[in-house]
Design a protein around this motif. Sequence first.
Motif, mmCIF file in Angstrom:
data_model
loop_
_atom_site.group_PDB
_atom_site.id
_atom_site.type_symbol
_atom_site.label_atom_id
_atom_site.label_comp_id
_atom_site.label_asym_id
_atom_site.label_seq_id
_atom_site.Cartn_x
_atom_site.Cartn_y
_atom_site.Cartn_z
ATOM 1 N N SER A 79 1.010 -1.139 -0.319
ATOM 2 C CA SER A 79 -0.158 0.175 0.086
ATOM 3 C C SER A 79 1.371 1.248 0.220
ATOM 4 C CB SER A 79 -1.229 -0.320 1.102
ATOM 5 O OG SER A 79 -1.793 0.904 1.490
ATOM 6 N N LEU A 80 2.201 1.200 0.870
ATOM 7 C CA LEU A 80 2.620 2.422 1.096
ATOM 8 C C LEU A 80 3.436 2.753 -0.308
ATOM 9 C CD1 LEU A 80 3.241 1.884 4.476
ATOM 10 C CD2 LEU A 80 2.484 3.469 3.468
ATOM 11 N N SER A 81 4.851 0.981 -0.756
ATOM 12 C CA SER A 81 4.796 1.424 -2.216
ATOM 13 C C SER A 81 4.250 2.487 -3.396
ATOM 14 C CB SER A 81 5.492 0.057 -2.019
ATOM 15 O OG SER A 81 5.174 -0.774 -2.243
ATOM 16 N N ASP A 82 3.134 1.110 -3.252
ATOM 17 C CA ASP A 82 2.498 2.047 -4.332
ATOM 18 C C ASP A 82 1.837 3.246 -4.753
ATOM 19 O OD1 ASP A 82 1.054 0.582 -6.751
ATOM 20 O OD2 ASP A 82 -0.886 1.363 -5.438
ATOM 21 N N THR A 83 1.628 3.729 -3.168
ATOM 22 C CA THR A 83 1.270 5.176 -3.272
ATOM 23 C C THR A 83 2.474 6.513 -3.400
ATOM 24 O OG1 THR A 83 -0.348 4.272 -1.278
ATOM 25 C CG2 THR A 83 0.205 7.091 -1.614
ATOM 26 N N LEU A 84 3.703 5.533 -2.814
ATOM 27 C CA LEU A 84 4.445 6.642 -3.883
ATOM 28 C C LEU A 84 5.256 5.995 -4.302
ATOM 29 C CD1 LEU A 84 6.518 6.532 0.040
ATOM 30 C CD2 LEU A 84 5.301 8.089 -1.277
ATOM 31 N N ALA A 85 4.873 5.267 -5.152
ATOM 32 C CA ALA A 85 5.655 4.772 -6.380
ATOM 33 C C ALA A 85 4.793 5.612 -8.030
ATOM 34 C CB ALA A 85 5.823 3.677 -6.708
ATOM 35 N N ARG A 86 3.494 5.601 -7.495
ATOM 36 C CA ARG A 86 2.497 6.767 -8.735
ATOM 37 C C ARG A 86 2.651 8.018 -8.612
ATOM 38 N NH1 ARG A 86 -1.990 5.999 -6.273
ATOM 39 N NH2 ARG A 86 -2.277 3.676 -5.149
ATOM 40 N N ALA A 87 3.769 8.195 -7.256
ATOM 41 C CA ALA A 87 3.921 10.184 -7.349
ATOM 42 C C ALA A 87 5.589 9.852 -7.320
ATOM 43 C CB ALA A 87 4.180 10.277 -5.440
ATOM 44 N N GLN A 88 6.090 9.052 -7.696
ATOM 45 C CA GLN A 88 7.150 8.760 -8.407
ATOM 46 C C GLN A 88 8.969 9.199 -7.528
ATOM 47 O OE1 GLN A 88 9.086 8.428 -11.978
ATOM 48 N NE2 GLN A 88 6.423 7.577 -11.931
ATOM 49 N N VAL A 89 8.483 8.778 -6.119
ATOM 50 C CA VAL A 89 8.932 8.485 -4.918
ATOM 51 C C VAL A 89 9.968 7.107 -4.649
ATOM 52 C CG1 VAL A 89 9.167 8.677 -3.082
ATOM 53 C CG2 VAL A 89 7.600 10.197 -3.431
ATOM 54 N N SER A 90 10.996 7.445 -4.943
ATOM 55 C CA SER A 90 12.217 6.045 -4.498
ATOM 56 C C SER A 90 11.746 5.654 -3.068
ATOM 57 C CB SER A 90 13.297 6.048 -5.241
ATOM 58 O OG SER A 90 12.955 6.646 -6.804
ATOM 59 N N GLN A 108 12.581 14.502 -1.826
ATOM 60 C CA GLN A 108 11.568 14.179 -1.853
ATOM 61 C C GLN A 108 10.213 14.247 -0.979
ATOM 62 O OE1 GLN A 108 12.204 10.289 -3.572
ATOM 63 N NE2 GLN A 108 11.489 11.527 -5.423
ATOM 64 N N LEU A 109 10.746 15.011 0.130
ATOM 65 C CA LEU A 109 9.534 14.800 1.287
ATOM 66 C C LEU A 109 8.372 15.374 1.644
ATOM 67 C CD1 LEU A 109 9.744 14.046 4.989
ATOM 68 C CD2 LEU A 109 10.471 16.478 4.799
ATOM 69 N N ALA A 110 8.644 16.353 0.544
ATOM 70 C CA ALA A 110 7.297 17.249 0.319
ATOM 71 C C ALA A 110 6.074 16.322 -0.718
ATOM 72 C CB ALA A 110 7.367 18.521 0.417
ATOM 73 N N GLN A 111 6.953 15.848 -1.961
ATOM 74 C CA GLN A 111 6.271 14.564 -2.499
ATOM 75 C C GLN A 111 5.815 13.856 -2.232
ATOM 76 O OE1 GLN A 111 8.774 14.049 -5.807
ATOM 77 N NE2 GLN A 111 8.092 12.863 -6.931
ATOM 78 N N ALA A 112 6.372 13.367 -1.166
ATOM 79 C CA ALA A 112 6.495 11.672 0.230
ATOM 80 C C ALA A 112 5.223 12.275 0.940
ATOM 81 C CB ALA A 112 7.072 11.671 0.600
ATOM 82 N N SER A 113 4.521 13.120 1.711
ATOM 83 C CA SER A 113 3.925 13.779 1.958
ATOM 84 C C SER A 113 2.798 14.380 1.674
ATOM 85 C CB SER A 113 3.979 14.684 3.045
ATOM 86 O OG SER A 113 4.439 16.087 2.818
ATOM 87 N N THR A 114 2.672 14.305 0.475
ATOM 88 C CA THR A 114 1.206 14.740 -0.246
ATOM 89 C C THR A 114 0.832 13.898 -0.655
ATOM 90 O OG1 THR A 114 2.383 17.413 -0.965
ATOM 91 C CG2 THR A 114 0.451 15.648 -2.149
ATOM 92 N N ALA A 115 1.330 12.840 -0.930
ATOM 93 C CA ALA A 115 0.553 11.434 -1.802
ATOM 94 C C ALA A 115 0.463 10.722 -1.222
ATOM 95 C CB ALA A 115 2.444 11.219 -2.889
ATOM 96 N N LEU A 116 0.864 10.685 0.169
ATOM 97 C CA LEU A 116 0.307 9.537 1.159
ATOM 98 C C LEU A 116 -0.814 9.998 1.862
ATOM 99 C CD1 LEU A 116 3.878 8.845 2.603
ATOM 100 C CD2 LEU A 116 2.502 6.952 2.212
#
Length: 126
Positions: A79-90, A108-116
């Motif tokens: 669940s977490l990795s799929d959400t982050l992968a869709r946001a292009q977060v490795s 990628q902190l801002a990108q990850a937090s927004t996606a999650l």
Amino acid sequence: MRLVLLEMELAVCRLGPEEEVPIWAVRRTGFFSLTATEDELSLVCVADAVPEGVRCERGWRALKVIGPLDFSLVGILASLSDTLARAQVSIFAVSTFDTDYILFKEAQLAQASTALRQGGHELIRF
């Protein structure tokens, strides 16, 4: 899922398979994880503990899944990795007996937090 951001910067290091676990990596405070295989000794530890000259990649941050998690639970990392992968977060994942940690680059902190958040996850201390 409920996630908490760890405060420290982490480094992912690679040592040879024949090397001993270095004392600098295994602080009792902060965070460290060791994985030994026939190919390598992989360390995740607080970045400021890593001496110059050690092969590593710095600039990682970690999210802890608030647990403990039962071993019968399915799909937590997916669940977490799929959400982050869709946001292009490795990511770099570390699991323990009680829970899971998702590491990603500080940049990628801002990108990850927004996606999650958009994925319905609750972020604490972000």
